[in-house]
Design a protein around this motif. Sequence first.
Motif, short mmCIF file in Angstrom:
data_model
loop_
_atom_site.label_atom_id
_atom_site.label_comp_id
_atom_site.label_asym_id
_atom_site.label_seq_id
_atom_site.Cartn_x
_atom_site.Cartn_y
_atom_site.Cartn_z
N THR A 138 0.80 -1.23 0.00
CA THR A 138 0.00 0.00 0.00
C THR A 138 0.83 1.28 0.00
N GLY A 139 2.10 1.18 0.39
CA GLY A 139 2.92 2.37 0.53
C GLY A 139 2.66 3.09 1.86
N ALA A 140 1.75 2.58 2.68
CA ALA A 140 1.43 3.22 3.96
C ALA A 140 2.69 3.34 4.82
N SER A 141 2.86 4.51 5.42
CA SER A 141 4.03 4.74 6.28
C SER A 141 3.53 5.26 7.61
N TYR A 142 3.96 4.64 8.68
CA TYR A 142 3.50 5.07 10.00
C TYR A 142 4.30 6.30 10.45
N THR A 143 3.59 7.28 10.99
CA THR A 143 4.27 8.46 11.56
C THR A 143 4.77 8.09 12.96
N ARG A 144 5.60 8.97 13.51
CA ARG A 144 6.11 8.72 14.86
C ARG A 144 4.96 8.64 15.86
N GLU A 145 3.97 9.50 15.68
CA GLU A 145 2.83 9.52 16.61
C GLU A 145 2.04 8.20 16.51
N GLU A 146 1.85 7.73 15.30
CA GLU A 146 1.12 6.46 15.13
C GLU A 146 1.91 5.30 15.73
N LEU A 147 3.22 5.30 15.52
CA LEU A 147 4.04 4.24 16.11
C LEU A 147 4.00 4.32 17.63
N ALA A 148 3.94 5.56 18.15
CA ALA A 148 3.91 5.74 19.62
C ALA A 148 2.66 5.08 20.21
N THR A 149 1.53 5.18 19.51
CA THR A 149 0.30 4.59 20.06
C THR A 149 0.41 3.06 20.04
N LEU A 150 1.07 2.51 19.02
CA LEU A 150 1.26 1.05 18.98
C LEU A 150 2.26 0.64 20.06
N ALA A 151 3.32 1.45 20.22
CA ALA A 151 4.35 1.14 21.22
C ALA A 151 3.75 1.06 22.63
N GLU A 152 2.79 1.95 22.90
CA GLU A 152 2.13 1.94 24.22
C GLU A 152 1.42 0.60 24.46
N VAL A 153 0.86 0.04 23.40
CA VAL A 153 0.18 -1.26 23.54
C VAL A 153 1.24 -2.35 23.77
N PHE A 154 2.28 -2.35 22.95
CA PHE A 154 3.32 -3.39 23.08
C PHE A 154 3.96 -3.37 24.48
N LYS A 155 4.02 -2.19 25.08
CA LYS A 155 4.61 -2.05 26.42
C LYS A 155 3.94 -3.00 27.41
N LYS A 156 2.62 -3.19 27.20
CA LYS A 156 1.84 -4.02 28.14
C LYS A 156 2.05 -5.52 27.91
N TYR A 157 2.66 -5.89 26.78
CA TYR A 157 2.79 -7.31 26.44
C TYR A 157 4.25 -7.66 26.15
N PRO A 158 5.04 -7.83 27.21
CA PRO A 158 6.49 -7.98 27.02
C PRO A 158 6.91 -9.27 26.31
N GLN A 159 5.97 -10.21 26.10
CA GLN A 159 6.35 -11.46 25.42
C GLN A 159 6.34 -11.34 23.91
N VAL A 160 5.87 -10.19 23.41
CA VAL A 160 5.69 -10.05 21.95
C VAL A 160 6.90 -9.38 21.30
N PHE A 161 7.49 -10.08 20.33
CA PHE A 161 8.55 -9.49 19.50
C PHE A 161 7.90 -8.70 18.38
N ILE A 162 8.64 -7.74 17.85
CA ILE A 162 8.10 -6.89 16.77
C ILE A 162 9.08 -6.90 15.60
N MET A 163 8.60 -7.36 14.44
CA MET A 163 9.42 -7.27 13.23
C MET A 163 9.04 -6.02 12.47
N SER A 164 10.01 -5.13 12.29
CA SER A 164 9.77 -3.89 11.56
C SER A 164 10.56 -3.96 10.25
N ASP A 165 9.83 -4.21 9.17
CA ASP A 165 10.47 -4.35 7.86
C ASP A 165 10.54 -2.96 7.22
N GLU A 166 11.75 -2.46 7.06
CA GLU A 166 11.93 -1.07 6.63
C GLU A 166 12.64 -0.98 5.28
N ILE A 167 12.43 -2.01 4.46
CA ILE A 167 13.19 -2.09 3.21
C ILE A 167 12.85 -0.97 2.21
#
Length: 400
Positions: free
Chosen positions: A176-205
């Motif tokens: 899609t070409g969609a690109s997350y802004t820092r603010e959008e990533l911050a809202t996702l990061a807040e969720v991940f903070k609560k679930y320490p068992q989850v790894f995150i793959m960030s494909d930035e190719i």
Amino acid sequence: MELSSLLSRFNEPETLKMAKLGRELRAKGFDITDLSLGEPDFDTPAHIREAAKKAIDDNFSHYTPVSGYLELRTAVCTKLKRDNGLEYTPDQIVVSTGAKQSIANMVLAIVDKGDEVIIPTPYWVTYSEIVKLAGGNVKLVKTTFENGYKITAQQLEASITSKTKLFMFSSPCNPTGASYTREELATLAEVFKKYPQVFIMSDEIYEHINFNGNHESIARFDYLKERVIIINGLSKGWAMTGWRLGYLAAPLPVAKACDKIQGQFTSGANAITQRAAIVALTGDMEPTYAMVREFKKRRKKVMELLKEIPGIVCSEPPAAFYIFPEVNAYFNKTTPGGSLIENADDLCMYLLNDAHVSVVTGKAFGEPKCIRISFANSMENIEKGFMKIKDALKALKAVV
Ligand code: PLP
């Protein structure tokens, strides 16, 4: 002949399948316009090619360290600091024969049988198939056109369970070409903070093929960095798909695990390519910027051409070199030959066989309403391809 059951667990990439079908028709003498391409149509910059020639003459002909030459891993760290403001050490970097292999190493290192892996749709075809290969369970989360095809914090939170081991996404996104802004990533990061068992793959190719500004990485959130695996490579930003060079940056235990896996699969990436990659990562970026400027012109052209085709819903992609329009207005229509177009698969086969233009079905990316059209082709071919698409869609008849 009995082959392994593994083969039935995953599919071949639809993108490569379309390219293959296009080549077959071309070999039969048809004039196929290829808008299915997932690679820049530019040559690798000259200074990188020169570095490879020198590497041959300097006899870089032996096995390399499994994770890649130290000099290259150091160059990756320099790049991560320069472009992304991220601190990594060379022992956290594993270089592979393409980002695809980096993803495979990482999934095999993290995902066990029965583990759940969350992937927002639309997504790059390979993610789900590698997870299935590893025995993991894929959980697709549907994002929408209205939301710019990005997962929201609420959707993410609702999808995580005690079995979730990994979240996989690309930003910028293929298709899609969609690109997350820092603010959008911050809202996702807040969720991940609560679930320490989850790894995150960030494909930035597609990091460098970005038309609207700076690229942001989720690894920038310090409290998450120990769980983020950055995937990147040289294929797209330096027009080096055939050289096969990708890398990952990961927490040390993950990097070590990927080194162990790669040690049995390939022993590491090609030595000549690695030497050239050092120059690509630390050298002149102007050829990359020039390529992006050209992609931007083509994006403008594509958006103009799209306006001439009724019934298609599409917004301008902020990055990468694809558009991903909704084409469901053309479903349930018949072709001049009398076949029914039921879905995006049928539409793509009709466009290929009757109009001789190759695009990829959205089903391969988890969004069956869409097709992916690449603008990694010359302006002339783009215009020709769109003309063919327009005429072919106009020729479809409503079912009465
Ligand atoms: N990730 C994404 C999102 C891609 O689109 C691609 C290639 O199309 C890759 C990874 C793989 O790149 P590589 O050529 O380095 O294996």
